[in-house]
Scaffold this motif. Structure first.
Motif, mmCIF file in Angstrom:
data_model
loop_
_atom_site.group_PDB
_atom_site.id
_atom_site.type_symbol
_atom_site.label_atom_id
_atom_site.label_comp_id
_atom_site.label_asym_id
_atom_site.label_seq_id
_atom_site.Cartn_x
_atom_site.Cartn_y
_atom_site.Cartn_z
ATOM 1 N N UNK A 61 0.841 -1.195 0.000
ATOM 2 C CA UNK A 61 0.000 0.000 0.000
ATOM 3 C C UNK A 61 0.876 1.244 0.000
ATOM 4 N N UNK A 62 0.409 2.284 -0.676
ATOM 5 C CA UNK A 62 1.110 3.566 -0.688
ATOM 6 C C UNK A 62 0.181 4.631 -0.132
ATOM 7 N N UNK A 63 0.748 5.697 0.368
ATOM 8 C CA UNK A 63 -0.029 6.817 0.895
ATOM 9 C C UNK A 63 -0.616 7.607 -0.284
ATOM 10 N N UNK A 64 -1.929 7.821 -0.322
ATOM 11 C CA UNK A 64 -2.513 8.557 -1.441
ATOM 12 C C UNK A 64 -2.080 10.021 -1.440
ATOM 13 N N UNK A 65 -1.992 10.614 -2.626
ATOM 14 C CA UNK A 65 -1.598 12.020 -2.748
ATOM 15 C C UNK A 65 -2.712 12.941 -2.256
#
Length: 111
Positions: free
Chosen positions: A70-74
């Protein structure tokens, strides 16, 4: 005088059946000063479950599978979708929660 009422069909339930129940909905209990309450909350599943079999949630190479994480959303704000089911125009206001007047942020035409 013409009648302004329109025929509105009865509502049908869109609640999921037992077979359609989302396994990521978990019942949690809490108390914010009014006594114990409970609510269903959505628990994010592992991101690897969103992809086909050619992805894996391991960091190691595993038979040619790609690792996913998972990545942190912009976008860190809020979003909403409104469907106005009434015969009147709906005006949307932002409440600053500071005692100031709300700000008009949009509107939805009648259904």
């Amino acid at each position: 005088a013409a009648s302004s009422s329109r025929y509105v069909p009865p509502l049908e339930s869109s609640a999921p059946s037992d077979e359609e129940y989302d396994p990521n909905l978990v019942t949690t209990t809490f108390d914010i000063g009014y006594g114990p309450e409970s609510a269903e909350v959505y628990v994010d599943p592992d991101v690897s479950t969103f992809y086909r079999d050619d992805y894996d949630d391991d960091d190691e190479e595993d038979g040619g599978k790609k690792a996913v994480e998972a990545v942190e959303p912009a976008f860190q704000g809020m979003a909403g979708k409104f469907v106005n089911m009434s015969p009147e125009r709906l005006m949307l206001y932002w409440d600053p929660m500071s005692g100031q007047d709300g700000s008009l942020i949009g509107g939805c035409d009648p259904f």
